[in-house]
Design a protein around this motif. Structure first.
Motif, PDB file in Angstrom:
ATOM      1  N   ILE A 222      15.302  39.437 -33.348  1.00 22.81           N
ATOM      2  CA  ILE A 222      15.638  39.087 -31.977  1.00 22.81           C
ATOM      3  C   ILE A 222      14.478  38.310 -31.352  1.00 22.81           C
ATOM      4  CG2 ILE A 222      16.114  40.026 -29.686  1.00 22.81           C
ATOM      5  CD1 ILE A 222      17.532  42.332 -31.034  1.00 22.81           C
ATOM      6  N   PRO A 223      14.734  37.111 -30.847  1.00 23.65           N
ATOM      7  CA  PRO A 223      13.639  36.314 -30.270  1.00 23.65           C
ATOM      8  C   PRO A 223      13.188  36.868 -28.927  1.00 23.65           C
ATOM      9  CG  PRO A 223      15.734  35.199 -29.947  1.00 23.65           C
ATOM     10  CD  PRO A 223      16.020  36.410 -30.799  1.00 23.65           C
ATOM     11  N   ILE A 224      11.905  36.833 -28.664  1.00 24.34           N
ATOM     12  CA  ILE A 224      11.382  37.247 -27.365  1.00 24.34           C
ATOM     13  C   ILE A 224      10.457  36.167 -26.843  1.00 24.34           C
ATOM     14  CG2 ILE A 224      11.578  39.714 -27.880  1.00 24.34           C
ATOM     15  CD1 ILE A 224       8.538  39.729 -28.355  1.00 24.34           C
ATOM     16  N   GLN A 225      10.403  36.048 -25.514  1.00 23.78           N
ATOM     17  CA  GLN A 225       9.520  35.093 -24.838  1.00 23.78           C
ATOM     18  C   GLN A 225       8.684  35.887 -23.838  1.00 23.78           C
ATOM     19  OE1 GLN A 225      12.070  32.065 -23.183  1.00 23.78           O
ATOM     20  NE2 GLN A 225      12.496  31.149 -25.177  1.00 23.78           N
ATOM     21  N   VAL A 226       7.457  36.171 -24.206  1.00 22.40           N
ATOM     22  CA  VAL A 226       6.632  37.071 -23.404  1.00 22.40           C
ATOM     23  C   VAL A 226       5.775  36.309 -22.400  1.00 22.40           C
ATOM     24  CG1 VAL A 226       6.574  38.770 -25.260  1.00 22.40           C
ATOM     25  CG2 VAL A 226       4.766  37.062 -25.132  1.00 22.40           C
ATOM     26  N   LYS A 227       5.456  37.000 -21.332  1.00 18.58           N
ATOM     27  CA  LYS A 227       4.541  36.486 -20.323  1.00 18.58           C
ATOM     28  C   LYS A 227       4.020  37.682 -19.536  1.00 18.58           C
ATOM     29  CE  LYS A 227       8.085  35.686 -16.797  1.00 18.58           C
ATOM     30  NZ  LYS A 227       8.716  34.704 -15.879  1.00 18.58           N
ATOM     31  N   LEU A 228       2.963  37.456 -18.775  1.00 14.69           N
ATOM     32  CA  LEU A 228       2.385  38.517 -17.970  1.00 14.69           C
ATOM     33  C   LEU A 228       3.337  38.867 -16.834  1.00 14.69           C
ATOM     34  CD1 LEU A 228      -0.100  40.317 -17.411  1.00 14.69           C
ATOM     35  CD2 LEU A 228      -0.951  38.470 -15.929  1.00 14.69           C
ATOM     36  N   GLY A 229       3.592  40.152 -16.657  1.00 16.02           N
ATOM     37  CA  GLY A 229       4.503  40.582 -15.612  1.00 16.02           C
ATOM     38  C   GLY A 229       4.246  42.018 -15.202  1.00 16.02           C
ATOM     39  N   PHE A 263       5.113  40.902 -21.735  1.00 16.32           N
ATOM     40  CA  PHE A 263       6.387  41.305 -22.321  1.00 16.32           C
ATOM     41  C   PHE A 263       7.471  40.314 -21.928  1.00 16.32           C
ATOM     42  CE2 PHE A 263       6.005  43.128 -18.150  1.00 16.32           C
ATOM     43  CZ  PHE A 263       7.281  43.075 -17.601  1.00 16.32           C
ATOM     44  N   ASP A 264       8.636  40.465 -22.545  1.00 12.24           N
ATOM     45  CA  ASP A 264       9.809  39.654 -22.229  1.00 12.24           C
ATOM     46  C   ASP A 264      10.636  40.426 -21.195  1.00 12.24           C
ATOM     47  OD1 ASP A 264      12.465  38.568 -22.243  1.00 12.24           O
ATOM     48  OD2 ASP A 264      12.044  37.591 -24.146  1.00 12.24           O
ATOM     49  N   GLU A 265      10.670  39.952 -19.970  1.00 13.19           N
ATOM     50  CA  GLU A 265      11.315  40.692 -18.884  1.00 13.19           C
ATOM     51  C   GLU A 265      12.796  40.950 -19.148  1.00 13.19           C
ATOM     52  OE1 GLU A 265      10.679  39.040 -15.051  1.00 13.19           O
ATOM     53  OE2 GLU A 265       8.474  39.199 -15.146  1.00 13.19           O
ATOM     54  N   SER A 266      13.516  39.907 -19.553  1.00 12.85           N
ATOM     55  CA  SER A 266      14.962  40.074 -19.743  1.00 12.85           C
ATOM     56  C   SER A 266      15.272  41.015 -20.901  1.00 12.85           C
ATOM     57  CB  SER A 266      15.632  38.717 -19.973  1.00 12.85           C
ATOM     58  OG  SER A 266      15.149  38.105 -21.156  1.00 12.85           O
ATOM     59  N   ARG A 267      14.463  40.950 -21.970  1.00 17.25           N
ATOM     60  CA  ARG A 267      14.704  41.824 -23.121  1.00 17.25           C
ATOM     61  C   ARG A 267      14.361  43.277 -22.794  1.00 17.25           C
ATOM     62  NH1 ARG A 267      18.379  39.889 -26.555  1.00 17.25           N
ATOM     63  NH2 ARG A 267      17.814  37.873 -27.419  1.00 17.25           N
ATOM     64  N   LEU A 268      13.259  43.510 -22.077  1.00 10.21           N
ATOM     65  CA  LEU A 268      12.915  44.886 -21.693  1.00 10.21           C
ATOM     66  C   LEU A 268      13.947  45.443 -20.720  1.00 10.21           C
ATOM     67  CD1 LEU A 268      10.643  46.855 -22.448  1.00 10.21           C
ATOM     68  CD2 LEU A 268      10.316  44.543 -23.272  1.00 10.21           C
ATOM     69  N   ALA A 269      14.477  44.577 -19.850  1.00 15.06           N
ATOM     70  CA  ALA A 269      15.541  45.011 -18.944  1.00 15.06           C
ATOM     71  C   ALA A 269      16.783  45.411 -19.745  1.00 15.06           C
ATOM     72  CB  ALA A 269      15.877  43.898 -17.961  1.00 15.06           C
ATOM     73  N   GLN A 270      17.043  44.680 -20.821  1.00 14.18           N
ATOM     74  CA  GLN A 270      18.173  45.005 -21.695  1.00 14.18           C
ATOM     75  C   GLN A 270      17.981  46.381 -22.324  1.00 14.18           C
ATOM     76  OE1 GLN A 270      18.760  41.983 -24.670  1.00 14.18           O
ATOM     77  NE2 GLN A 270      20.437  43.048 -25.680  1.00 14.18           N
TER      78      GLN A 270
END
Length: 386
Positions: A222-229, A263-270
């Motif tokens: 599963i692809p993830i796109q991480v950034k500081l959040g 972290f990847d916000e949308s993936r962690l929200a999922q």
């Protein structure tokens, strides 16, 4: 008496053996529509030649034992058995029919050999054992390739299906959302549009899960796109969303003022949505679902707890495995914590997403404390550490 060697017999009587095997193969339905007579014989000829060469090669007891289990040594190229399996799959053969061909090939060789030996000599029984080991190795290779090709085809079909359903479903979501906001139509139409919108959103989640599942099988994961959040903000947003979807349930949120991580916000929200949704579904309705976020040194820890019937011990081991709950539901009555309204891959996808962040997710369940899913994730992924 002269000993008749099976390897020599296979070389000498190749055409007779191939004819007997072909006669059997032609009786199997469906016929090999994609193969002509030459191709039909070619795979068997290659396998028989390999068997004969194997009989003429000295082997240790360990090597023979490995072959009898389908674990014999092999080269870098596809074997004749693997090529044969692919051809049979394309011709519409089932795995049962594929196995029956090897049974027929084995029977053809040994029957013709016994008739050829007759009273003129003594068969070498060691050759029989070696021949059976070689056939077992070829059969294992063939079945493994057949199964791999079937799974690959299924996953590709699911990926294409999920992708192609996205556009028409997006149209339904957009259209129903437009009707929901209309002020010049009767309320009953708005109610229907609302139901359409909610159903389409549930379908969209299933399709997204399906696409994520096939990604884990067809690609690198599963692809993830991480950034500081700020993880706190993500937790608050997901909990508010779940409260809106389930106004009848109490969802408690315990978070600090701020926890920053990459972290990847949308993936962690999922992940949070999946875990909280499961807690709501299987928790006791009059008991709250508790969501806690805390920092623990270099890690962040999220725990989601619900009260209710504990997960059965035999289900704990496989709860994150894909499709296991579907198989269980097909054979037994629901006996605890199983996903009844999904594809049975939500928890599997959640685990894959957490793993992509370098974290872990686990579950503990008992009657006293209820069921608790714990997600532990590094604040700073390995690739970002100095």
């Amino acid at each position: 008496m002269t000993q008749h060697r099976l390897g020599n017999f296979i070389h000498d009587k190749m055409e007779s053996i191939l004819q007997a095997w072909e006669d059997f193969a032609r009786t199997i339905e469906p016929p090999a529509l994609t193969m002509d007579d030459t191709e039909l014989r070619d795979h068997a000829r290659q396998m028989l030649t390999a068997f004969a060469s194997d009989l003429a090669t000295a082997q240790s007891e360990r090597e023979r034992s490995a072959k009898s289990k389908g674990l014999g040594k092999r080269g870098p190229d596809d074997t004749a058995a693997e090529i044969h399996a692919e051809a049979r799959l394309l011709s519409g053969y089932t795995v049962v029919q594929l196995v029956s061909e090897y049974r027929a090939l084995r029977s053809s060789v040994l029957t013709l050999w016994a008739a050829d030996v007759g009273d003129a000599g003594t068969p070498n029984m060691g050759d029989v054992t070696r021949f059976n080991e070689a056939v077992d190795q070829a059969l294992a290779e063939s079945v493994a390739r057949y199964e791999f090709m079937v799974k690959q085809s299924q996953n590709m079909f699911l990926a294409i299906l999920g992708h192609d359903l996205r556009n028409p479903l997006g149209t339904v979501v957009t259209g129903s959302n437009f009707l929901m906001q209309a002020v010049d139509i009767p309320p009953r139409y708005v109610l229907v549009a609302t139901r359409m919108f909610n159903s389409a959103k549930r379908m969209s989640k299933l399709i997204n899960d399906l696409i994520d599942f096939t990604r884990t099988h067809l690609g690198p994961g599963i692809p993830i796109q991480v950034k500081l959040g700020n993880l706190v903000g993500v937790c608050e947003e997901v909990v508010d969303e779940m409260r809106t979807y389930h106004p009848e349930r109490l969802i408690e949120l315990h978070v600090p003022a701020k926890i920053e991580a990459i972290f990847d916000e949308s993936r962690l929200a999922q992940v949070l949505s999946n875990l909280i949704g499961n807690a709501i579904q299987y928790g006791t309705p009059d008991e709250p679902v508790s969501v806690r976020l805390a920092g623990d040194g270099d890690d962040v820890v999220v725990t989601i707890n619900n009260r209710g019937a504990p997960i059965a011990v035999d289900h704990i081991r496989t709860i994150f495995d894909p499709m296991v709950r579907i198989a269980a539901n097909a054979g037994i009555a629901d006996s605890g914590y199983m996903e009844r309204t999904s594809l049975g891959i939500g928890l599997y996808i959640s685990r894959q997403i957490v793993h992509s962040h370098g974290g872990t997710v686990g579950v503990e369940s008992n009657a006293a404390d209820g069921t608790t899913f714990t997600m532990t994730m590094p604040r700073l992924p390995a690739g970002f550490r100095s």
